[in-house]
Design a protein around this motif. Structure first.
Motif, short mmCIF file in Angstrom:
data_model
loop_
_atom_site.label_atom_id
_atom_site.label_comp_id
_atom_site.label_asym_id
_atom_site.label_seq_id
_atom_site.Cartn_x
_atom_site.Cartn_y
_atom_site.Cartn_z
N GLN A 58 -17.23 -7.43 0.31
CA GLN A 58 -16.12 -8.48 0.15
C GLN A 58 -15.32 -8.21 -1.32
OE1 GLN A 58 -17.55 -12.49 1.35
NE2 GLN A 58 -16.21 -13.33 -0.36
N THR A 59 -14.14 -8.40 -1.07
CA THR A 59 -13.22 -8.32 -2.46
C THR A 59 -11.89 -9.13 -2.07
OG1 THR A 59 -12.19 -6.42 -3.67
CG2 THR A 59 -12.18 -6.15 -1.39
N ALA A 60 -11.30 -9.24 -3.43
CA ALA A 60 -9.88 -9.76 -3.51
C ALA A 60 -8.99 -8.55 -3.11
CB ALA A 60 -9.78 -10.52 -4.89
N ALA A 61 -7.85 -8.99 -2.46
CA ALA A 61 -6.98 -7.78 -1.87
C ALA A 61 -5.72 -8.53 -1.92
CB ALA A 61 -7.40 -7.38 -0.72
N VAL A 62 -4.56 -7.40 -1.86
CA VAL A 62 -3.11 -7.96 -1.23
C VAL A 62 -2.75 -7.06 -0.44
CG1 VAL A 62 -0.90 -7.92 -2.23
CG2 VAL A 62 -2.74 -8.94 -3.90
N VAL A 63 -2.03 -7.57 0.50
CA VAL A 63 -1.48 -6.48 1.58
C VAL A 63 -0.25 -5.98 1.08
CG1 VAL A 63 -0.84 -6.73 4.02
CG2 VAL A 63 -2.71 -8.38 3.41
N LEU A 64 -0.29 -4.73 1.12
CA LEU A 64 0.72 -3.87 0.71
C LEU A 64 1.58 -2.99 1.86
CD1 LEU A 64 -0.42 -2.01 -2.38
CD2 LEU A 64 0.95 -4.26 -2.18
N GLY A 65 1.06 -3.10 3.12
CA GLY A 65 1.45 -2.43 4.21
C GLY A 65 1.05 -2.88 5.21
N SER A 66 1.76 -3.19 6.55
CA SER A 66 1.21 -3.47 7.78
C SER A 66 2.00 -2.99 8.95
CB SER A 66 1.30 -5.12 7.82
OG SER A 66 1.07 -5.60 9.14
N LYS A 67 1.11 -2.34 9.96
CA LYS A 67 1.97 -1.87 11.11
C LYS A 67 1.03 -2.20 12.31
CE LYS A 67 0.07 2.82 10.27
NZ LYS A 67 0.28 4.10 10.05
N ASN A 68 2.10 -2.47 13.26
CA ASN A 68 1.31 -3.01 14.72
C ASN A 68 0.44 -1.87 15.28
OD1 ASN A 68 2.47 -5.38 14.23
ND2 ASN A 68 4.22 -5.27 15.80
N TRP A 69 -0.61 -2.12 16.18
CA TRP A 69 -1.37 -1.14 16.73
C TRP A 69 -2.05 -1.98 17.80
CZ3 TRP A 69 -7.00 -0.33 15.61
CH2 TRP A 69 -7.46 1.00 16.28
N GLY A 70 -1.83 -1.19 19.10
CA GLY A 70 -2.38 -1.64 19.96
C GLY A 70 -1.47 -3.13 20.72
N GLU A 71 -2.22 -3.81 21.42
CA GLU A 71 -1.45 -4.92 21.90
C GLU A 71 -1.70 -6.25 20.91
OE1 GLU A 71 -3.12 -6.12 25.61
OE2 GLU A 71 -2.58 -4.14 26.85
N ALA A 72 -2.54 -6.26 20.22
CA ALA A 72 -2.56 -7.43 19.18
C ALA A 72 -3.21 -7.14 17.95
CB ALA A 72 -3.61 -8.49 20.18
N ASP A 73 -3.42 -5.91 17.57
CA ASP A 73 -4.02 -5.48 16.43
C ASP A 73 -2.86 -4.97 15.32
OD1 ASP A 73 -6.25 -5.73 17.90
OD2 ASP A 73 -6.10 -3.63 18.59
N LYS A 74 -3.42 -4.60 13.97
CA LYS A 74 -2.64 -4.09 13.03
C LYS A 74 -3.48 -3.12 12.24
CE LYS A 74 0.42 -7.96 11.74
NZ LYS A 74 0.98 -9.04 10.68
N ILE A 75 -3.05 -2.26 11.60
CA ILE A 75 -3.37 -1.30 10.58
C ILE A 75 -2.92 -1.81 9.37
CG2 ILE A 75 -3.97 1.08 9.61
CD1 ILE A 75 -5.40 0.63 12.18
N VAL A 76 -3.41 -2.24 8.38
CA VAL A 76 -2.95 -2.90 7.18
C VAL A 76 -3.56 -1.98 5.84
CG1 VAL A 76 -3.04 -5.14 7.62
CG2 VAL A 76 -5.17 -4.37 6.89
N THR A 77 -2.82 -1.65 5.14
CA THR A 77 -2.78 -1.36 3.66
C THR A 77 -3.08 -2.42 2.62
OG1 THR A 77 -1.58 0.66 4.26
CG2 THR A 77 -2.15 0.49 1.76
N LEU A 78 -4.41 -2.38 2.20
CA LEU A 78 -4.83 -3.30 1.31
C LEU A 78 -5.00 -2.63 -0.24
CD1 LEU A 78 -7.65 -5.19 3.26
CD2 LEU A 78 -5.22 -5.72 2.95
N PHE A 79 -4.44 -3.31 -1.24
CA PHE A 79 -4.68 -3.21 -2.43
C PHE A 79 -6.07 -4.00 -2.91
CE2 PHE A 79 -3.20 -2.80 -7.23
CZ PHE A 79 -4.32 -2.16 -7.52
N THR A 80 -7.29 -3.47 -3.00
CA THR A 80 -8.27 -4.29 -3.36
C THR A 80 -8.72 -4.34 -4.47
OG1 THR A 80 -9.99 -2.45 -2.80
CG2 THR A 80 -9.11 -3.67 -0.98
N TYR A 81 -9.52 -5.34 -5.07
CA TYR A 81 -9.78 -5.34 -6.65
C TYR A 81 -10.94 -4.55 -6.81
CZ TYR A 81 -11.45 -6.95 -10.89
OH TYR A 81 -11.85 -7.11 -12.41
#
Length: 242
Positions: A5-28
């Motif tokens: 578990q960590t604090a994070a900020v979403v720096l990138g996001s792209k749709n994947w499949g029907e209802a999913d995403k691949i996200v780029t997180l900058f985590t603490y």
């Protein structure tokens, strides 16, 4: 699979499949992390709010071989202007792309993470163009690839007047160390860049900014980034369309 578990900020996001995403997180705790957020595009998904660009979240993830998996997240801060104001969004996207390019995956950078939170707060209240420039200059300081403006990069002499600048040398040159290709560098531009570099987000003061100095500083640092990457950042095209 191990969870964390960590604090994070979403720096990138792209749709994947029907209802999913691949996200780029900058985590603490782990720096830059790629993660799959299954089902987050469904309106009632508990992950939906937290998987938006620029969201500040507390997130629980499971480690994976290629990408981690988002299990739970709590939205800590939603940045209204970064999601609704096109100009602010464009400059925010520039900062996000900068971090995606220069952060090493899996390596904690707690000081950079803390600085980013101040930058995101500033986008809500300050001029986004100035905020993005300050962010770029300050975040470069953590990468080891920063440019130098206080001492001659060859002899180390303190510079406090008009001088010369060499991109290949990495900064300011005094008159005695001037080399072929170095260009004259006015002291007011040097001091302006240092003011942006040293700007205190916790105790903000009004900066004296002219259009000329802003454009010169932008041109210098964007040219430098392009020399490091071999190409311009893609988000610049978004900014130029505004």
């Amino acid at each position: 699979m191990a969870s964390y578990q960590t604090a994070a900020v979403v720096l990138g996001s792209k749709n994947w499949g029907e209802a999913d995403k691949i996200v780029t997180l900058f985590t603490y705790d782990r720096g830059l992390v790629e993660a799959a957020a299954f089902g987050c595009r469904r309106p009632r998904s508990p992950l939906a709010a937290g998987m938006q660009m620029f969201s500040s979240i507390e997130v629980q993830l499971s480690e994976g071989k290629r990408v981690d998996t988002v299990r739970q997240c709590t939205l800590k801060r939603h940045y209204k202007k970064l999601t609704e104001d096109l100009e602010v969004m464009a400059y925010g996207s520039f900062v996000a792309e900068f971090l995606r390019e220069f952060l090493p995956p899996g390596q904690a950078e707690p000081q950079m993470f803390g600085r980013l939170l101040y930058v995101l707060d500033s986008f809500e209240v300050r001029n986004p163009r100035v905020t993005a420039l300050m962010a770029m200059i300050q975040l470069l300081e953590f990468t080891g690839m920063q440019l130098h403006f206080e001492h001659c990069v060859h002899c180390g002499q303190t510079v406090d007047d008009d001088a010369f600048f060499s991109l290949s040398a990495g900064g300011i040159l005094c008159s005695e160390c001037q080399e072929p290709g170095a260009v004259p560098f006015p002291d007011d531009l040097r001091r302006f860049i240092l003011a942006l570099r040293d700007y205190d987000w916790e105790n903000p003061v009004e900066l004296k900014i002219t259009g000329s100095l802003l454009m010169q500083a932008e041109h210098l640092f964007l040219t430098y980034l392009q020399s490091l990457l071999g190409r311009p950042l893609k988000s610049l095209a978004f900014i130029q369309q505004l």
